[in-house]
Enzyme design. Structure first.
Site, PDB file in Angstrom:
ATOM      1  CB  CYS A  86      -0.927  -0.010   1.203  1.00 10.68           C
ATOM      2  SG  CYS A  86      -2.132  -1.336   1.107  1.00 10.68           S
TER       3      CYS A  86
HETATM    4  N1  LIG Z   1      -2.521  -5.905   1.537  1.00 12.75           N
HETATM    5  C1  LIG Z   1      -3.158  -4.949   2.184  1.00 12.75           C
HETATM    6  O1  LIG Z   1      -2.963  -4.805   3.384  1.00 12.75           O
HETATM    7  C2  LIG Z   1      -4.128  -4.017   1.486  1.00 12.75           C
HETATM    8  C3  LIG Z   1      -4.839  -3.109   2.272  1.00 12.75           C
HETATM    9  C4  LIG Z   1      -5.743  -2.267   1.662  1.00 12.75           C
HETATM   10  C5  LIG Z   1      -5.905  -2.312   0.284  1.00 12.75           C
HETATM   11  N2  LIG Z   1      -5.189  -3.172  -0.464  1.00 12.75           N
HETATM   12  C6  LIG Z   1      -5.427  -3.186  -1.909  1.00 12.75           C
HETATM   13  O2  LIG Z   1      -6.189  -4.339  -2.248  1.00 12.75           O
HETATM   14  C7  LIG Z   1      -5.801  -4.848  -3.519  1.00 12.75           C
HETATM   15  C8  LIG Z   1      -5.351  -6.288  -3.384  1.00 12.75           C
HETATM   16  O3  LIG Z   1      -4.205  -6.313  -2.560  1.00 12.75           O
HETATM   17  P1  LIG Z   1      -3.688  -7.642  -1.882  1.00 12.75           P
HETATM   18  O4  LIG Z   1      -2.664  -7.232  -0.894  1.00 12.75           O
HETATM   19  O5  LIG Z   1      -4.821  -8.501  -1.433  1.00 12.75           O
HETATM   20  O6  LIG Z   1      -2.979  -8.327  -3.144  1.00 12.75           O
HETATM   21  P2  LIG Z   1      -2.499  -9.850  -3.250  1.00 12.75           P
HETATM   22  O7  LIG Z   1      -1.448  -9.860  -4.272  1.00 12.75           O
HETATM   23  O8  LIG Z   1      -2.228 -10.408  -1.904  1.00 12.75           O
HETATM   24  O9  LIG Z   1      -3.799 -10.598  -3.799  1.00 12.75           O
HETATM   25  C9  LIG Z   1      -4.337 -10.352  -5.052  1.00 12.75           C
HETATM   26  C10 LIG Z   1      -4.771 -11.676  -5.658  1.00 12.75           C
HETATM   27  O10 LIG Z   1      -5.384 -11.417  -6.904  1.00 12.75           O
HETATM   28  C11 LIG Z   1      -5.063 -12.470  -7.788  1.00 12.75           C
HETATM   29  N3  LIG Z   1      -5.282 -12.025  -9.151  1.00 12.75           N
HETATM   30  C12 LIG Z   1      -4.493 -11.233  -9.928  1.00 12.75           C
HETATM   31  N4  LIG Z   1      -5.084 -11.017 -11.117  1.00 12.75           N
HETATM   32  C13 LIG Z   1      -6.265 -11.677 -11.080  1.00 12.75           C
HETATM   33  C14 LIG Z   1      -7.330 -11.827 -11.995  1.00 12.75           C
HETATM   34  N5  LIG Z   1      -7.306 -11.237 -13.196  1.00 12.75           N
HETATM   35  N6  LIG Z   1      -8.388 -12.585 -11.645  1.00 12.75           N
HETATM   36  C15 LIG Z   1      -8.416 -13.185 -10.430  1.00 12.75           C
HETATM   37  N7  LIG Z   1      -7.464 -13.062  -9.509  1.00 12.75           N
HETATM   38  C16 LIG Z   1      -6.393 -12.332  -9.845  1.00 12.75           C
HETATM   39  C17 LIG Z   1      -3.624 -12.787  -7.455  1.00 12.75           C
HETATM   40  O11 LIG Z   1      -3.282 -14.114  -7.859  1.00 12.75           O
HETATM   41  C18 LIG Z   1      -3.617 -12.626  -5.947  1.00 12.75           C
HETATM   42  O12 LIG Z   1      -3.867 -13.849  -5.271  1.00 12.75           O
HETATM   43  C19 LIG Z   1      -4.725  -3.888  -4.019  1.00 12.75           C
HETATM   44  O13 LIG Z   1      -5.323  -2.891  -4.775  1.00 12.75           O
HETATM   45  C20 LIG Z   1      -4.175  -3.287  -2.740  1.00 12.75           C
HETATM   46  O14 LIG Z   1      -3.612  -2.013  -2.965  1.00 12.75           O
HETATM   47  C21 LIG Z   1      -4.311  -4.038   0.103  1.00 12.75           C
END
Ligand SMILES: NC(=O)c1ccc[n+]([C@@H]2O[C@H](COP(=O)([O-])OP(=O)(O)OC[C@H]3O[C@@H](n4cnc5c(N)ncnc54)[C@H](O)[C@@H]3O)[C@@H](O)[C@H]2O)c1
Length: 436
Positions: free
Chosen positions: A257
């Site tokens: 983030c």
């Molecule tokens: N990690 C955090 O603490 C956090 C907090 C707030 C917001 N976010 C936001 O949330 C979003 C996700 O972050 P995250 O940390 O969960 O990411 P992550 O990488 O842990 O998980 C994302 C998942 O999406 C999958 N993916 C990618 N492309 C795909 C597709 N086309 N179809 C289906 N699945 C697909 C990936 O394989 C992965 O498992 C981002 O925008 C991030 O900025 C994350």
């Protein structure tokens, strides 16, 4: 309800489990076969979701990598990554990919919610046209909203349930439906007038943290030069009952983030002929911190008449924050990389960080993110590494580790987190003692 969750990562998996715990049937979709099989087997890879918790509701979670399975869902929540490309600009490849796949199966009456962090306008200008390319219309046929994920990984005092959920939607009816959806798993919802307001809310929260961390990092460097103990200053300032919020210096920012999200707004601001100076400056200072930390290690070794080249350096904590195993953008990786380049023999100890992960599975074009440093080493047991280390560097402090004891056992100890402040032993390089 039938709830689809697209992307079973740090955001998606906890959501899937929360809906299943609320009694809903969940369809969890990911393109990564390792994650799909792990969830199907009841094996969680996210610290905030213990496997026992996942297994307790596994009967209500169906995993898949086929978008067609989402046709049955009442609501689909998109939680795919939103990284930066090599020019530090938004890479909406995964979101576009997910939206196009979803568009092929979206059904009248479905609610689609985006949770991935992005710039204001993403839901309306990027996601909506892709969904409407099917001929269905947002409003009369389907509902669309944006609701940012706000949970702080590793945190236990505020959870998905107790953290208010901000929601902005395309129409009032879309907002009602999204509110109804999240009220199943969150105690409080916060309705804002548009998806753009919700998108900017998330960015404001992250930019606020990034700027304040940069401020205190800059002051920490100055305090070092002035031989003032920054921790004493922060502790004292924190006694003010109003108008001050505590932020702590460290080796820089990590995770998906803070080092990434603010630059989504910087990019968007340029389209409005504005440059976001605070964001850029905070990014610059925070990105410099790992290099400053390397200088501190070099200075400590120098005091002991040792060069970096050939020294055995043990890094404590490789993830970007305590209590989690996430190494994305972790400053520890940059520190390890620079020290190794300068000839040090570097090891790390971190029970939260497993062996190097397999390369991420992507769809569409090859990944465009800059090559971040990867962790090619493996965590070494402390009893093996400690006696051989010329210097031990505390980069990320995990819970339940006695760092004071480790500091006293080490030949030289550099604490980048202020955990051992107050400890007076000769081998300890404290914040205020750093050389200018
Ligand atoms: N990690 C955090 O603490 C956090 C907090 C707030 C917001 N976010 C936001 O949330 C979003 C996700 O972050 P995250 O940390 O969960 O990411 P992550 O990488 O842990 O998980 C994302 C998942 O999406 C999958 N993916 C990618 N492309 C795909 C597709 N086309 N179809 C289906 N699945 C697909 C990936 O394989 C992965 O498992 C981002 O925008 C991030 O900025 C994350």
């Amino acid at each position: 309800m039938n709830v689809g969750v697209v992307g079973l990562g740090y955001v998606g998996l906890p959501l899937a489990v929360a809906f299943a715990e609320a009694g809903d049937a969940v369809i969890g979709l990911d393109l990564d076969p390792i994650k799909v099989s792990a969830v199907a087997a009841g094996e969680s890879y996210i610290e905030d979701v213990p496997s026992e918790r996942l297994r307790a509701v596994l009967a209500r979670i169906r995993t898949t990598y086929r978008y067609a399975d989402l046709a049955k869902a009442d609501a689909v929540i998109i939680c795919v990554p939103t990284p930066l490309n090599e020019n530090r600009e938004p890479d909406l490849g995964p979101l576009d990919e997910a939206a196009k796949s979803l568009a092929q199966v979206v059904q009248p009456g479905q609610l689609i919610v985006l949770e991935s962090t992005s710039y204001p306008g993403t839901t309306r200008e990027r996601l909506l046209p892709l969904l409407e390319s099917t001929g269905l219309r947002v409003g009369p046929d389907i509902n669309l909203a944006f609701s940012p994920e706000r949970v702080d990984p590793g945190r236990t005092d505020y959870t998905l349930r107790s953290t208010p959920k901000v929601i902005g939607a395309i129409t009032p009816a879309c907002l009602d439906r999204a509110d109804e959806l999240y009220s199943r798993i969150c105690d409080h919802t916060v309705r804002v007038s548009t998806p753009e307001a919700a998108e900017l809310t998330k960015l404001l929260e992250n930019i606020f943290r990034s700027v304040n961390i940069a401020l205190v990092n800059e002051l920490a460097i100055l305090a070092e030069r002035m031989n003032i103990d920054i921790w004493e200053v922060i502790d004292a300032a924190s006694t003010k009952p109003y108008g001050f919020m505590r932020f702590e210096p460290g080796p820089g920012m990590g995770g998906h983030c803070l080092p990434v999200d603010p630059f989504y707004l910087t990019w968007r601001a340029r389209q409005f002929h504005m440059s976001t100076e605070f964001i850029e400056l905070a990014g610059k200072i925070n990105q410099y911190m790992p290099y400053h930390c390397v200088d501190r290690v070099q200075a400590a070794l120098n005091d002991a008449a040792k060069p970096i080249n050939g020294s055995h350096i043990l890094i404590l904590g490789a993830s970007y924050k305590g209590g989690v195993g996430d190494t994305r953008e972790s400053p520890a990786l940059r520190i390890i990389e620079v020290l190794t380049r300068r000839g040090a023999i570097v090891n790390y100890h971190d029970d939260y960080v497993g062996p190097p992960p397999p390369p991420p599975k992507t769809t569409g074009p090859p990944p465009t993110t800059p090559t971040p440093p990867t962790l090619e080493l493996q965590s070494v047991p402390l009893d093996q590494a400690l006696p051989n280390a010329d210097i031990v560097v505390l980069v990320t402090a995990h819970p339940n580790i006695d760092y004071t004891s480790l500091a006293t056992q080490s030949t030289l100890f550099v604490d980048l987190r202020g955990i051992t402040r107050g400890l007076h032993v000769e081998n300890l390089e404290t914040e205020s003692a750093g050389a200018a």
